[in-house]
Scaffold this motif. Structure first.
Motif, short mmCIF file in Angstrom:
data_model
loop_
_atom_site.label_atom_id
_atom_site.label_comp_id
_atom_site.label_asym_id
_atom_site.label_seq_id
_atom_site.Cartn_x
_atom_site.Cartn_y
_atom_site.Cartn_z
N ALA A 5 0.83 -1.20 0.00
CA ALA A 5 0.00 0.00 0.00
C ALA A 5 0.86 1.24 0.00
CB ALA A 5 -0.91 0.01 1.22
N ARG A 9 -2.76 4.33 3.35
CA ARG A 9 -2.85 3.12 4.14
C ARG A 9 -1.82 3.16 5.28
NH1 ARG A 9 -2.70 -2.93 1.73
NH2 ARG A 9 -4.87 -2.39 1.39
N HIS A 52 -7.31 -4.19 5.88
CA HIS A 52 -6.10 -4.93 5.54
C HIS A 52 -5.32 -5.24 6.80
CE1 HIS A 52 -5.12 -0.62 5.59
NE2 HIS A 52 -3.95 -1.00 6.06
N SER A 70 -4.55 -6.82 1.69
CA SER A 70 -5.99 -6.67 1.92
C SER A 70 -6.60 -8.00 2.34
CB SER A 70 -6.68 -6.18 0.64
OG SER A 70 -6.25 -4.88 0.31
N GLY A 113 -7.36 0.31 8.75
CA GLY A 113 -8.11 0.98 7.69
C GLY A 113 -9.50 1.37 8.11
N PHE A 116 -11.35 3.04 3.75
CA PHE A 116 -11.71 2.22 2.59
C PHE A 116 -12.39 0.95 3.08
CE2 PHE A 116 -11.03 -0.52 -1.10
CZ PHE A 116 -11.24 0.35 -2.15
N TYR A 221 -15.88 2.62 -4.70
CA TYR A 221 -14.58 2.16 -4.21
C TYR A 221 -13.74 1.75 -5.41
CZ TYR A 221 -16.98 1.97 0.29
OH TYR A 221 -17.69 2.30 1.42
N CYS A 223 -9.85 0.37 -6.50
CA CYS A 223 -8.63 -0.21 -5.97
C CYS A 223 -7.81 -0.84 -7.08
CB CYS A 223 -8.97 -1.27 -4.91
SG CYS A 223 -7.52 -1.91 -4.04
N GLU A 249 -7.99 3.15 -3.05
CA GLU A 249 -6.88 2.42 -2.43
C GLU A 249 -5.87 2.15 -3.53
OE1 GLU A 249 -5.89 1.78 0.62
OE2 GLU A 249 -6.36 -0.30 1.15
#
Length: 255
Positions: A5, A9, A52, A70, A113, A116, A221, A223, A249
């Motif tokens: 990350a 993060r 995560h 994650s 986290g 997210f 979201y 990622c 993310e």
């Protein structure tokens, strides 16, 4: 290069979080390059879909390496699942995807986290956009949705190099056959033979066709690799989605 990350993060305070022992109780080869590790974690406090954790490996000479992964499993599961993509010249992922065995123990800490993540009680509609292994935390959200018997309008747009690179293929097909879940894929390198769907990088036309109308104020979201996430987030805002409603993310190489 390992995938880890990027800042955002890493702002979580980890100093006061204790390391726990986790025993490997299952290994699932998802693709030729990715494996799901199922863990029985001692004193696990539970997690929210999208969070995560950190994994720490210690070599015989005392050298330690830590990576953030994650969580793929839903909060309702009794075990914790991580899906790790192998990076051939990485320090950690080759061990986790090729040498780890059922019965082995790992050190981990978390979950982390608070931004997210998603609970079914948060409502929707949901628009989930993933690049490659960025699908992992979004899959936790879809699994949580199913475990909660939620019927929230949920739409997934997944960008993958080929069909063989898609994680959780069978499970995604099963989820998309249920009520309220639509799964859309776009292939950037090798579309399947006879494929009639998207076969390019994610663009504004694709997002407009897949996503709920901006006026419905979906929870979004995104990622995946940094470049994909930044482009998609900018396109969503240009399409009229509220910037504060787009949660991202980003993943990238470690230093």
């Amino acid at each position: 290069m390992e995938r880890a990350a990027l800042p955002g993060r890493l702002t979580d305070s980890r100093a006061a979080v204790a390391w726990r022992l986790a025993r490997v109780v299952g290994l699932i080869d998802e693709t030729a390059h990715a494996r799901t590790i199922v863990l029985d974690v001692r004193d696990w406090p539970g997690q929210v879909a999208g969070q995560h954790l950190d994994i720490r490996l210690t070599a015989e000479d005392g050298y330690q390496a830590e990576r953030s992964y994650s969580i793929a499993s839903s909060p309702e599961d009794q075990t914790v699942a991580l899906t790790v993509e192998r990076i051939d010249d990485g320090e950690v992922s080759p061990y986790l995807t090729q040498e780890l065995r059922v019965g082995d123990e790992l050190e981990l800490r978390g979950p982390f986290g608070g931004y997210f993540n998603w609970r079914a009680l948060d409502g929707g509609p949901l628009l989930l956009i993933a690049g490659g292994s960025g699908l992992v935390p979004l899959m936790a959200m879809l699994r949580h949705r199913a475990a909660s018997s939620s019927t929230i309008d949920s739409r997934l747009l997944l960008s993958a190099r080929s069909r063989e690179d898609i994680l959780y293929r069978d499970e995604l097909a099963k989820l998309s056959s249920g009520e309220g879940v639509a799964v859309h894929c776009t292939f950037t390198r090798r579309p399947p033979s006879g494929w009639q769907g998207f076969a390019r990088r994610i663009d504004a036309e694709m997002l407009a066709g897949v996503g709920p109308a901006p006026g419905r104020m979906p929870r979004i979201y995104v990622c995946g690799p940094t470049a994909l996430v930044e482009v998609v987030a900018e396109l969503l805002v240009q399409l009229g989605y509220a910037p504060l409603g787009v949660r991202t993310e980003r993943f990238g190489p470690t230093g």
